[in-house]
Design a protein around this motif. Structure first.
Motif, short mmCIF file in Angstrom:
data_model
loop_
_atom_site.label_atom_id
_atom_site.label_comp_id
_atom_site.label_asym_id
_atom_site.label_seq_id
_atom_site.Cartn_x
_atom_site.Cartn_y
_atom_site.Cartn_z
N SER A 37 22.00 -35.02 -16.09
CA SER A 37 20.92 -34.11 -15.85
C SER A 37 20.95 -33.91 -14.41
CB SER A 37 19.58 -34.96 -15.84
OG SER A 37 19.76 -36.59 -15.35
N SER B 141 21.23 -33.65 -21.60
CA SER B 141 21.56 -32.73 -20.79
C SER B 141 22.81 -32.07 -20.74
CB SER B 141 21.00 -33.02 -19.42
OG SER B 141 21.15 -34.37 -19.34
N VAL C 15 17.87 -29.49 -19.73
CA VAL C 15 17.50 -31.15 -19.76
C VAL C 15 16.35 -31.24 -20.41
CG1 VAL C 15 17.02 -32.70 -18.21
CG2 VAL C 15 18.43 -31.02 -17.42
#
Lengths: 745, 296
Positions: free
Chosen positions: A41, A197, A272
């Motif tokens: 992320s 992500s 994400v």
């Protein structure tokens, strides 16, 4: 793109001593403790745009029309895609290609991806997504697993995904003492902390580079390439920082989506999920309904076990087939029983898709068979451990599948170890943190009853049923600054479990070097296999060991001696580089015979036992687990501290299933997609653990290792529920046990 | 979205008058969750974290004036003696990180039926000090909660402080959650004994559209205590009295079934909590009547 380099640089600055059998610190440990470790992320690329996913609000509906006009008009939007924009096969799946990359004509679960948006800002992408107009004709959802087989088919071929029967011995066996029960297991979530992500970067050759948090790079690549309609060499994956997995990252989430958007926009695309989306974005543990009948003689010796196990696969297959096989073949637990009739079914429904989660089919069965063992012990007036000891399997036992258990199976010893540990003292002076309800001040001892419960479980380690399960490792040795430095390269995913530490330890032990750098895990090397089935230390550890052996052979040739202990490696190597790649395969397994369930389907079995001590507030239905002790055989502890960490973590996840963790659904809709209402244990819920680690080496496995990660999750849950039953006298046939189940309100 | 950052209360009030739809934010433990989930998209946020006067508390004439920006962690550390009920409730809020950020003012502003501070505030004669450019308005806690996440503030008003008398009798707070920490209340209960006034106050949370007093239970118990001359010479409370009190507390609820618990469980649990908390409070009064001094 500095985050991607983290693995290499951190390895070069990490500890330089510690071979197998010791517990050196993790190479990424300092970064993680400081909050500086780059997770997926955190990925960032100049000029990147953001992807967002429009998902179905309905568990089951026909898509009448999709209108993108308003979404495309939003300033800052770069692309809006539907299934029509999937250039390759709009289907993927680990076992069956039954899941659309983007929904086509119909949606089969709430949260199914329907359209994608890329925009300059994540907020713009989300706003534009809401302007996509999808007209749905809502259909009746199929939600009951026991009747799903006869319901309207959700896929061609009907709703039965897999049926695994296991038949052994006399199918008409009878017994003097019979206990029956129906049990339910709720839908548990992996609840990893790092949401799905990744970052897809379009490449000059027309392909795409994908940086992603996953459990299996090569199978991701195969599925992504097929959906993109590209050769696999045009799709290159690199593992990014993974914040936990537990099975929930075995299936694709945003992988194809980000690549589609990157190839369409010509820009790097980051996706994400937020926490709510994450609950819709990965598979969960199969909820199950289990019917059991145990027959025994008056001494408690089991005569027969019959079981019917229904596992709710949800809308798509994922790894349901393998989960069903585990539930069936491990369905009676680590006991010797001559006569076995087990049927396990995996079904399609419109509930959230379910697939891999730590314990993988063994968890559901264990809750039922261990509950049954307690029932039988009560019926016979035997101590629950005594009944188990009278039926415990051992090395040389034969599984219901006919497979000989040909390495250590210390079931009795594990049970005795947890039974014989001293019990914790009764609670002393009032400390609310020790009370059911904790500092919320719900009892000062009123209504509190203590209970003790036991359980033992069995898990297959590595992939089963004839799968060609292997890993690849490359080890390179050269002199840097006058010192020999090794580099280890695999595609085996580090998801937090500590594989990187173990790989360093193996290289240090095998080559006698101090410095071992772990190269980024990617698809430029051969398959590392999945980080699942408790298999990476076994299989990738085996590959690293083999690659080191090849390097050693080269060094021996250079030195003119097999004994390198007296050789100065730096001097020997000089400017030369030794670089070897090896594959490791565990011994072959066989498919399960379709009618009888017979076959040598599994590689290795792992065992753990738990004793749980609980205090139950019987009036409020609140539970405090006071003590959770575990004994487990790990074959050989390559990193003893990491082993205990796995046992504690697995036990905590089992505690969660026992008393709080459940995705609650209603008509196929998720009612609690948040960490506000999907509760996982905190430090005040998880008690101290006494852990006994046995090291009974498996001669078939590298260093004698036995997979560690899953067994402690399996017996933790039934031990805790047994303890709650002991405190309350209630039957408690469903997990998680909620306060209402204890209070009857 | 505008982000307004006043340095003083006067500036904050001017901004609030100018932007009545601006949402005040202090610790952000509630507002930010709503923003992150996109459940709410206010035109402006009014950041109160720079307004020093909101982050102070003081005591005068036996009344604590608790600035609306004082975090729970400080209530626990600094006010456990003066405000034991509120400190107990504060201990049950979220995690240590949340208690470092979250404030009683924020709890009041959000007015969630599950807010942990509310049942206590209802039992201790708390008064909300609402301020605006127009002046100050004192709103008793009992008149503050109007509906689910609705309170009695005017659009131009901010919560400056809560006025809470120092405890003059035992106070208890308890809350049921399905985890031993860091959990939203399935239901909660607060009780405060007011010996000087010979009365009992009791309130429930997470069991009705608003936090509310359990008036019938209060009247029943106050009546029993007075009739038996218990305030002057406290003796153990008869089990039927404690049990009846619990039942009446449960009857004050109008709970719902939701993912956190059933209505039936909430009612059952409230009766248990109320019976137990009364027992603890009364034991405290019996044991420490001297400390609570000056009773009738």
């Amino acid at each position: 793109m500095s985050p991607i380099r983290t693995a290499l640089t951190s390895a070069l600055t990490s500890e330089v001593t510690g071979g197998i059998g010791t517990s050196p610190r993790r190479p990424d440990g300092n970064l993680k403790v400081r909050g500086e470790f780059a997770y997926a992320s955190d990925l960032w690329h100049e000029d990147m745009v953001w992807g967002a996913t429009l998902r179905s609000p309905h568990p089951h509906a026909r898509i009448v029309s999709v209108d993108l006009t308003e979404a495309i008009r939003v300033p800052g939007v770069r692309a809006v895609l539907t299934h029509e924009d999937v250039p390759g096969l709009n289907r993927y799946g680990l076992e069956r290609k039954d899941q659309p990359v983007l929904a086509e004509g119909v949606v089969r679960y709430q949260g199914e991806p329907v359209a994608l948006v890329a925009a300059d800002h994540p907020e713009t992408a989300r706003r534009a997504m809401r302007r996509v107009k999808v007209a749905y004709e809502v259909l009746e959802p199929v939600v009951d697993v026991e009747t799903a087989a006869g319901a309207a088919p959700l896929h061609p071929g009907g709703n039965l995904l897999r049926h695994v029967p296991v038949r052994r011995g006399d199918q008409a066996a009878t017994a003097a003492v019979v206990v029956t029960g129906r049990y339910e297991v709720g839908m548990q979530d992996q609840a990893f902390l790092g949401p799905e992500s990744g970052l897809a970067v379009p490449a000059e050759d027309g392909g795409v580079d994908l940086y992603v948090a996953t459990q299996w790079l090569h199978v991701d690549r195969e599925q992504v390439a097929r959906a993109l309609g590209m050769p696999e060499d045009k799709v290159r994956l690199t593992l990014s920082g993974v914040g936990g997995a537990f099975g929930g990252r075995e299936d694709l989430s945003m992988q194809v989506h980000a690549c589609l958007l990157a190839l369409r926009t010509g820009r790097p695309v980051k996706m994400v999920y937020n926490r709510e989306e994450s609950f819709y974005g990965h598979v969960h543990r199969h909820p199950a309904v289990l019917h059991y009948e145990h027959g025994a003689d008056r001494t408690g010796k089991l005569s027969y076990v019959k079981a019917k196990i229904y596992l709710d696969g949800g809308a798509y297959a994922s790894s349901t087939g393998a989960v069903v096989a585990n539930a069936a073949t491990l369905g009676i637990g680590p006991y010797e029983v001559d006569n076995v009739t087990v049927d396990a079914w995996g079904l399609y429904t419109n509930n959230p898709p379910c697939g891999a989660m730590r314990g993988f089919g063994a968890v559901q069965a264990a809750f039922a068979y261990e509950s049954q063992m307690d029932r039988l012990a009560a019926e016979l007036g035997l101590h629950p451990v005594e009944l188990r000891l009278r039926n415990a399997m051992a090395e040389g036992s034969v599984m219901p599948t006919g497979q000989l258990v040909d390495s250590a199976a210390p079931v009795a010893r594990l049970l005795e170890l947890v039974r014989d540990k001293p019990l914790p003292p009764p609670s002393g002076a009032l400390d609310l943190r020790d009370m059911p309800g904790g500092v919320a001040n719900t009892t000062h001892g009123e209504g509190v009853v203590r209970g003790v419960g036991y359980a033992v479980g069995i898990k297959n380690i590595c992939f089963s049923e004839g799968y060609d399960d292997y890993s690849t490792a490359r080890v390179r040795l050269q002199v840097v600054n006058g010192e020999p430095v090794a580099q280890a390269h695999t595609a085996a995913c580090e998801v937090g479990q500590g594989l990187v530490t173990v790989v360093q330890q193996i290289v240090r032990t095998e080559l006698g070097v101090r410095r071992v750098a772990i190269l980024p895990m990617d698809t430029t090397i051969g398959d590392g296999g999945s980080t699942s089935a408790s298999r990476q230390t076994y299989v990738t550890g085996g590959a690293v060991k083999a690659a080191c052996a090849a390097v050693r052979a080269e060094l021996a040739a250079m030195a003119g001696t097999e004994d390198l202990s007296e050789v100065d490696l730096a001097e020997l190597l000089g400017d030369r580089v030794v670089d070897r790649t090896a594959e490791y395969r565990h011994r072959r397994t066989e498919p399960i015979a379709p009618v009888t369930g017979q076959g040598n389907a599994h590689v290795q079995y792992g065992f753990a036992a738990h004793r749980a001590v609980v205090d139950v507030d019987t009036e409020l239905g609140l539970v405090k687990v006071v003590r959770l002790d575990c004994a487990q055989d790990v074959g050989r502890a390559l990193n003893p501290q990491a082993v205990v960490g796995q046992i504690q973590g697995g036990s905590a996840q089992g505690l969660g299933l026992a008393v709080m963790e459940e995705i609650r659904t209603s008509g196929g809709r998720v009612r609690n997609p948040s960490f506000t209402d999907y509760l996982i244990p905190t430090t005040l819920d998880m008690p101290p653990m006494g852990v006994d680690v046995l090291e009974l080496a498996d001669p078939n496995a590298p260093y004698g290792v036995r997979g560690v990660g899953e067994p402690p999750t399996i017996s933790s849950t039934p031990a805790i529920v047994a303890a709650i039953r002991a405190a309350t006298g209630l039957a408690l046939t469903r997990v998680p046990v909620r306060p209402e189940h204890i209070t009857g309100t | 979205m505008d982000f307004l950052r006043p340095d003083t209360l006067a500036e904050a009030l001017a901004l609030k008058a100018e932007h009545p739809d601006a949402v005040p934010i202090a610790g952000g433990t509630d507002v930010m969750v709503e923003l992150n989930f996109d459940h709410r998209r206010p035109a402006a946020l009014l950041d109160l974290t720079r307004v020093a006067e909101l982050r102070q508390w003081s005591e005068r004439a036996g009344v604590v004036r608790l600035g609306s920006g004082v975090p729970y962690a400080r209530v626990i550390d600094e006010l456990g003696g003066a405000l034991p009920g509120l400190a107990a409730a504060s201990r049950t809020v979220g995690s240590p990180q949340i208690r470092n950020r979250g404030t009683v003012g924020g709890n009041l502003g959000a007015a969630s039926p599950a807010g942990d501070a509310h049942p206590v505030l209802l039992t201790v004669d708390a008064v909300v000090e609402a301020v605006s450019a127009r002046g100050t308005r004192l709103i008793p806690a009992t008149e503050f909660y109007l509906g689910v996440k609705r309170n009695a503030l005017e659009p131009d008003e901010l919560i400056a402080a809560v006025l809470i008398p120092r405890a003059r009798g035992p106070q208890q707070f308890c809350k049921v959650g399905t985890r031993n920490a860091m959990v939203i209340a399935v239901c909660s209960f607060a009780i405060a004994l007011h010996p000087a006034a010979a009365r009992v106050a009791a309130a429930i949370g997470s069991a009705a559209p608003t936090p509310r007093r359990a008036s019938a239970a209060e009247e029943f118990l106050s009546g029993e205590l007075t009739a038996a001359d218990q305030w002057r010479s406290p003796r153990p409370l008869p089990e039927p009295v404690r049990r009846r009190f619990g039942e009446l507390v449960a009857e004050a609820a109008s709970p719902i079934d939701d993912v956190r618990g059933t209505a039936a469980y909430r009612g059952h649990a409230l009766a248990v909590l109320a019976r137990r908390a009364l027992g603890w409070a009364w034991q405290d009064y019996q044991d420490h009547r001297d400390r609570w001094g000056g009773s009738v």
